[in-house]
Scaffold this motif. Structure first.
Motif, short mmCIF file in Angstrom:
data_model
loop_
_atom_site.label_atom_id
_atom_site.label_comp_id
_atom_site.label_asym_id
_atom_site.label_seq_id
_atom_site.Cartn_x
_atom_site.Cartn_y
_atom_site.Cartn_z
N LEU A 1 -46.69 62.06 -13.66
CA LEU A 1 -45.48 61.32 -14.03
C LEU A 1 -45.96 60.06 -14.76
N ILE A 2 -45.64 59.96 -16.04
CA ILE A 2 -46.12 58.85 -16.88
C ILE A 2 -44.96 57.92 -17.20
N GLN A 3 -45.07 56.67 -16.78
CA GLN A 3 -44.03 55.66 -17.01
C GLN A 3 -44.57 54.64 -18.00
N ASN B 1 -38.00 61.73 -20.33
CA ASN B 1 -38.10 61.64 -21.80
C ASN B 1 -36.95 60.89 -22.46
N GLU B 2 -36.14 60.15 -21.69
CA GLU B 2 -35.06 59.34 -22.26
C GLU B 2 -35.34 57.88 -22.00
N ALA B 3 -35.33 57.06 -23.06
CA ALA B 3 -35.58 55.62 -22.92
C ALA B 3 -34.45 54.96 -22.14
N PHE B 4 -34.80 53.98 -21.31
CA PHE B 4 -33.79 53.20 -20.58
C PHE B 4 -34.30 51.78 -20.42
N GLU B 5 -33.38 50.86 -20.11
CA GLU B 5 -33.74 49.47 -19.88
C GLU B 5 -34.13 49.31 -18.42
N GLU B 6 -35.29 48.71 -18.18
CA GLU B 6 -35.76 48.49 -16.81
C GLU B 6 -35.99 46.99 -16.61
N THR B 7 -35.57 46.50 -15.44
CA THR B 7 -35.97 45.15 -15.04
C THR B 7 -37.00 45.34 -13.94
N THR B 8 -38.24 44.94 -14.22
CA THR B 8 -39.34 45.20 -13.30
C THR B 8 -39.30 44.25 -12.11
N THR C 1 -36.81 44.92 -3.10
CA THR C 1 -36.58 46.33 -3.35
C THR C 1 -36.12 46.49 -4.79
N THR C 2 -36.79 47.36 -5.53
CA THR C 2 -36.36 47.65 -6.90
C THR C 2 -36.08 49.13 -7.01
N GLU C 3 -35.19 49.47 -7.92
CA GLU C 3 -34.81 50.87 -8.08
C GLU C 3 -34.59 51.15 -9.56
N ILE C 4 -35.12 52.28 -10.03
CA ILE C 4 -34.82 52.72 -11.39
C ILE C 4 -34.28 54.14 -11.32
N LYS C 5 -33.33 54.43 -12.20
CA LYS C 5 -32.80 55.79 -12.32
C LYS C 5 -32.96 56.19 -13.77
N PHE C 6 -33.40 57.42 -13.98
CA PHE C 6 -33.69 57.85 -15.35
C PHE C 6 -33.69 59.36 -15.45
N LYS C 7 -33.59 59.83 -16.69
CA LYS C 7 -33.83 61.23 -16.99
C LYS C 7 -35.16 61.27 -17.74
N ASP D 1 -28.48 66.37 -8.62
CA ASP D 1 -28.13 67.66 -9.22
C ASP D 1 -28.15 67.65 -10.74
N GLN D 2 -27.94 66.48 -11.35
CA GLN D 2 -27.93 66.38 -12.81
C GLN D 2 -29.33 66.17 -13.38
N GLY D 3 -30.33 66.12 -12.51
CA GLY D 3 -31.70 65.92 -13.01
C GLY D 3 -32.05 64.45 -13.18
N THR D 4 -31.20 63.55 -12.65
CA THR D 4 -31.52 62.13 -12.72
C THR D 4 -32.51 61.80 -11.59
N VAL D 5 -33.61 61.18 -11.97
CA VAL D 5 -34.65 60.82 -11.01
C VAL D 5 -34.40 59.38 -10.55
N CYS D 6 -34.52 59.15 -9.27
CA CYS D 6 -34.40 57.79 -8.72
C CYS D 6 -35.74 57.44 -8.07
N MET D 7 -36.31 56.31 -8.48
CA MET D 7 -37.54 55.81 -7.86
C MET D 7 -37.25 54.44 -7.29
N LYS D 8 -37.40 54.33 -5.98
CA LYS D 8 -37.12 53.06 -5.31
C LYS D 8 -38.41 52.55 -4.68
N SER D 9 -38.74 51.29 -4.97
CA SER D 9 -39.88 50.64 -4.35
C SER D 9 -39.31 49.65 -3.33
N GLN D 10 -39.62 49.89 -2.07
CA GLN D 10 -38.97 49.15 -0.99
C GLN D 10 -40.00 48.39 -0.16
N SER D 11 -39.80 47.08 -0.03
CA SER D 11 -40.68 46.28 0.83
C SER D 11 -39.86 45.17 1.46
N THR D 12 -40.49 44.43 2.38
CA THR D 12 -39.79 43.33 3.02
C THR D 12 -39.50 42.23 2.01
#
Length: 134
Positions: free
Chosen positions: A93-95, A69-76, A61-67, A47-58
Motif C-alpha cells: 500500500l503506497i501513500q 488511485n484517486e487523489a484526495f486532500e489530507e490533513t496530516t 487520532t487522525t483518519e483518512i478515507k480514500f479510494k 462496500d463501495q471500496g472506500t478505504v478508511c485508515m485511522k491512526s489512534q493514540s492518546t
C-alpha cells in the motif's frame, strides 16, 4: 488486495522517526510527542471500496478515507495539507503525499504477520512495525 491490511494493528517499534519528522519540517515540541506516541492503526474497507485508515493514540487520532488511485486532500497528524494518492504496487500500500513542491511516501506491507510501514522523505527512511491485534 487491501484485505490483508484490514484490521487493528498495534505499534511495536519505531526506528528513525525523529529524523523523518525533522525532514518533514515538524517542530521540536510536536516531534517530542510524536516520538513517544505508539498509535494503533485501524484499516477498514466499506462496500463501495472506500478505504478508511485511522491512526489512534492518546495524543491524537487522525483518519483518512480514500479510494485507491484517486487523489484526495489530507490533513496530516502534523497539520500539513497534502494532496495524497494511495495505490497498490507489488502487494504494498503506497501513500504519496505532495505539498509545497515536496513529496513524502509511506509504503506499507504485510510480511510475517506484521505490518511494516516505511516512511520516506528524501533520503530519510523511518520504519514503524505493527502487529495485528486478535
Amino acid at each position: 488486495m487491501v484485505d490483508k491490511f484490514v484490521g487493528t494493528w498495534k505499534m511495536i517499534s519505531s526506528e528513525n522517526f525523529d529524523d523523518y519528522m525533522k525532514a518533514l519540517g515538524v517542530g521540536f515540541a510536536t516531534r517530542q510527542v510524536g516520538n513517544r506516541t505508539k498509535p494503533n492503526l485501524i484499516v477498514s474497507v466499506d462496500d463501495q471500496g472506500t478505504v478508511c485508515m485511522k491512526s489512534q493514540s492518546t495524543f491524537k487520532t487522525t483518519e483518512i478515507k480514500f479510494k485507491l488511485n484517486e487523489a484526495f486532500e489530507e490533513t496530516t497528524a502534523d497539520d500539513r495539507k497534502t494532496t495524497t494518492v494511495v495505490s497498490i504496487e507489488d502487494g504494498k500500500l503506497i501513500q504519496k503525499q505532495s505539498w509545497d513542491g515536496k513529496e513524502s511516501v509511506i509504503e506499507r506491507e504485510v510480511a510475517d504477520g506484521k505490518l511494516i510501514a516505511k516512511c520516506k522523505m528524501g533520503d530519510v527512511v523511518s520504519v514503524r512495525t505493527y502487529v495485528k491485534e486478535a
